[in-house]
Design a protein around this motif. Structure first.
Motif, PDB file in Angstrom:
ATOM      1  N   PRO A  86       0.800  -1.239   0.072  1.00 48.32           N
ATOM      2  CA  PRO A  86       0.099   0.049   0.045  1.00 48.32           C
ATOM      3  C   PRO A  86       0.984   1.244  -0.065  1.00 48.32           C
ATOM      4  CG  PRO A  86      -0.714  -1.529   1.499  1.00 48.32           C
ATOM      5  CD  PRO A  86       0.422  -2.212   1.068  1.00 48.32           C
ATOM      6  N   GLU A  90      -2.966   5.174   0.190  1.00 46.33           N
ATOM      7  CA  GLU A  90      -3.881   4.259   0.254  1.00 46.33           C
ATOM      8  C   GLU A  90      -3.794   3.671   1.970  1.00 46.33           C
ATOM      9  OE1 GLU A  90      -3.014   1.930  -3.971  1.00 46.33           O
ATOM     10  OE2 GLU A  90      -2.129   1.411  -2.178  1.00 46.33           O
ATOM     11  N   LEU A  91      -2.887   4.054   2.643  1.00 46.15           N
ATOM     12  CA  LEU A  91      -2.719   3.859   4.260  1.00 46.15           C
ATOM     13  C   LEU A  91      -3.562   4.752   4.889  1.00 46.15           C
ATOM     14  CD1 LEU A  91       0.997   2.590   4.635  1.00 46.15           C
ATOM     15  CD2 LEU A  91      -1.271   1.136   4.745  1.00 46.15           C
ATOM     16  N   LYS A  92      -3.685   5.761   4.283  1.00 45.32           N
ATOM     17  CA  LYS A  92      -4.659   6.901   4.923  1.00 45.32           C
ATOM     18  C   LYS A  92      -6.103   6.632   4.788  1.00 45.32           C
ATOM     19  CE  LYS A  92      -1.299  10.698   4.593  1.00 45.32           C
ATOM     20  NZ  LYS A  92      -1.136  10.936   6.042  1.00 45.32           N
ATOM     21  N   ASP A  94      -9.335   3.068   4.698  1.00 46.84           N
ATOM     22  CA  ASP A  94      -9.308   1.770   5.305  1.00 46.84           C
ATOM     23  C   ASP A  94      -8.763   0.821   4.128  1.00 46.84           C
ATOM     24  OD1 ASP A  94     -11.691   0.289   3.509  1.00 46.84           O
ATOM     25  OD2 ASP A  94     -12.134   2.579   3.754  1.00 46.84           O
ATOM     26  N   TYR A  95      -8.526  -0.449   4.481  1.00 45.36           N
ATOM     27  CA  TYR A  95      -7.892  -1.507   3.796  1.00 45.36           C
ATOM     28  C   TYR A  95      -8.551  -2.006   2.496  1.00 45.36           C
ATOM     29  CZ  TYR A  95     -10.811  -5.147   5.573  1.00 45.36           C
ATOM     30  OH  TYR A  95     -11.688  -6.012   6.116  1.00 45.36           O
ATOM     31  N   ASN A 119      -5.171  -9.200   2.539  1.00 44.08           N
ATOM     32  CA  ASN A 119      -5.300  -8.275   4.030  1.00 44.08           C
ATOM     33  C   ASN A 119      -5.743  -9.445   4.908  1.00 44.08           C
ATOM     34  OD1 ASN A 119      -5.129  -5.221   3.446  1.00 44.08           O
ATOM     35  ND2 ASN A 119      -6.675  -5.878   1.839  1.00 44.08           N
ATOM     36  N   THR A 123      -0.972  -9.980   5.501  1.00 41.60           N
ATOM     37  CA  THR A 123      -0.852  -9.412   7.080  1.00 41.60           C
ATOM     38  C   THR A 123      -1.160 -10.344   8.005  1.00 41.60           C
ATOM     39  OG1 THR A 123      -3.170  -8.725   6.770  1.00 41.60           O
ATOM     40  CG2 THR A 123      -1.457  -7.212   5.959  1.00 41.60           C
ATOM     41  N   VAL A 130       0.030  -4.685   9.591  1.00 40.75           N
ATOM     42  CA  VAL A 130      -1.066  -3.986  10.026  1.00 40.75           C
ATOM     43  C   VAL A 130      -0.645  -2.548  10.719  1.00 40.75           C
ATOM     44  CG1 VAL A 130      -3.331  -4.395  11.276  1.00 40.75           C
ATOM     45  CG2 VAL A 130      -2.163  -6.157   9.965  1.00 40.75           C
ATOM     46  N   GLU A 133      -1.307   0.692   8.944  1.00 43.74           N
ATOM     47  CA  GLU A 133      -2.757   1.073   8.805  1.00 43.74           C
ATOM     48  C   GLU A 133      -3.267   2.262   9.923  1.00 43.74           C
ATOM     49  OE1 GLU A 133      -5.329  -2.219   7.886  1.00 43.74           O
ATOM     50  OE2 GLU A 133      -3.865  -3.287   7.193  1.00 43.74           O
ATOM     51  N   ASN A 134      -2.366   2.258  11.001  1.00 44.25           N
ATOM     52  CA  ASN A 134      -2.973   3.174  12.323  1.00 44.25           C
ATOM     53  C   ASN A 134      -4.271   3.065  12.561  1.00 44.25           C
ATOM     54  OD1 ASN A 134      -0.338   4.343  12.714  1.00 44.25           O
ATOM     55  ND2 ASN A 134      -0.792   5.724  10.792  1.00 44.25           N
ATOM     56  N   ILE A 135      -4.687   1.527  12.788  1.00 45.49           N
ATOM     57  CA  ILE A 135      -6.102   1.469  13.360  1.00 45.49           C
ATOM     58  C   ILE A 135      -6.192   1.709  14.846  1.00 45.49           C
ATOM     59  CG2 ILE A 135      -7.626  -0.457  13.444  1.00 45.49           C
ATOM     60  CD1 ILE A 135      -6.527  -1.753  11.141  1.00 45.49           C
TER      61      ILE A 135
END
Length: 282
Positions: A86, A90-92, A94-95, A119, A123, A130, A133-135
């Motif tokens: 990504p 794209e990482l900003k 959702d996946y 994903n 991952t 993961v 992705e800053n979840i």
């Protein structure tokens, strides 16, 4: 094609990785022309799009399959997306975002070379990815457990149901390659100078994780194969036969939709002979 379709709980060890049809190449030439005709009609009708999802271990033959199966389709009628690591943009999101915006428009065939299933594959084998992705809910590796990935598979099911309900025909193919055949193909990349560029030392690192990947594939095949978005397990050790099976599956599926070209408006149809005379008299 029901021999390959996932309709019940499966064990990957029960599936062969090799089938050989000596006339595969000749048969494919005929089938891909039929696919091309159907795509033309589908484009004219403008109600459906087709999403082809290809997954498989490194060297399973995804690139060459795309080239050979869709060779006769109008270049504007098929769009291929190869999803890599990504990007920052794209990482900003959702996946699923980058996959959603790449979906084919009505009338076209979209091919995902590697898909949204990365994903719950890469991952899952490398959960540290993961973190990029800053979840908010993911604070440590402990949060990336079976529940996390089961939830993702539910989200993917919902995503596919949504696009299927809105006219996207979804077909998903897992190219089932044996570990021995992968070894042979990697060696070929090393032995043939013109193939060297395809080789990466990372291929060998990932190969050591073969069993983990097989577990993840089996999990997703069992949890995400649905009537509106079925998975097909394709024996991939023999490339020509694998291409033929995929092409036949696509053709048989599309034929069931009975696409219809729109008719000329009645007010124009009655004037056809007049239009002919105008052109012929020039």
């Amino acid at each position: 094609m029901n021999n390959y379709k996932v309709t019940t709980q499966i064990n990957l060890n029960d599936f062969t990785t090799k089938e050989v049809d000596e006339k595969a190449g000749k048969k494919l030439k005929k089938i891909r022309k039929e696919i091309s005709k159907l795509q033309d009609i589908m484009y004219a009708e403008g109600k459906y799009s087709v999403l082809i999802c290809l997954q498989g271990m490194d060297t399973s033959g995804k690139d060459s399959l795309i080239r050979e199966v869709f060779k006769d389709v109008n270049a504007r009628g098929v769009v291929v997306h190869s999803f890599k690591v990504p990007t920052e943009l794209e990482l900003k999101h959702d996946y699923i975002w980058r996959h959603y915006i790449a979906l084919p428009a009505k009338g076209k065939i979209g091919v995902f070379n590697r898909t949204h299933y990365e994903n719950v594959l890469v991952t899952r084998v490398h959960p540290e990815y993961v973190f990029g992705e800053n979840i908010p809910s993911v604070k440590s590796l402990d949060d990336l457990n079976h529940d996390f990935y089961n939830k993702r598979m539910d989200e993917i099911n919902n995503f596919e149901k949504h696009i299927a309900d809105n006219g996207t025909i979804i077909l998903k193919f897992f190219l089932n390659l044996s570990k021995e055949e992968q070894k042979n193909r990697l060696l070929r990349r090393l032995r043939l100078k013109e193939k060297n560029w395809k080789f990466s030392p990372g291929d060998l690192k990932e190969r050591k994780l073969w069993d983990k990947y097989q577990f993840c594939y089996q999990e997703l095949l069992n949890k995400t194969s649905n009537e509106h978005a079925p998975w097909f397990i394709i024996p991939a050790d023999d490339k020509p036969t694998a291409r033929l099976i995929v092409a036949k599956t696509i053709l048989i599926t599309l034929e069931q939709y009975n696409f219809k070209e729109p008719e000329l408006l009645a007010k124009y149809k009655v004037e056809i002979e007049n239009y002919k005379r105008q052109l012929e008299s020039e």
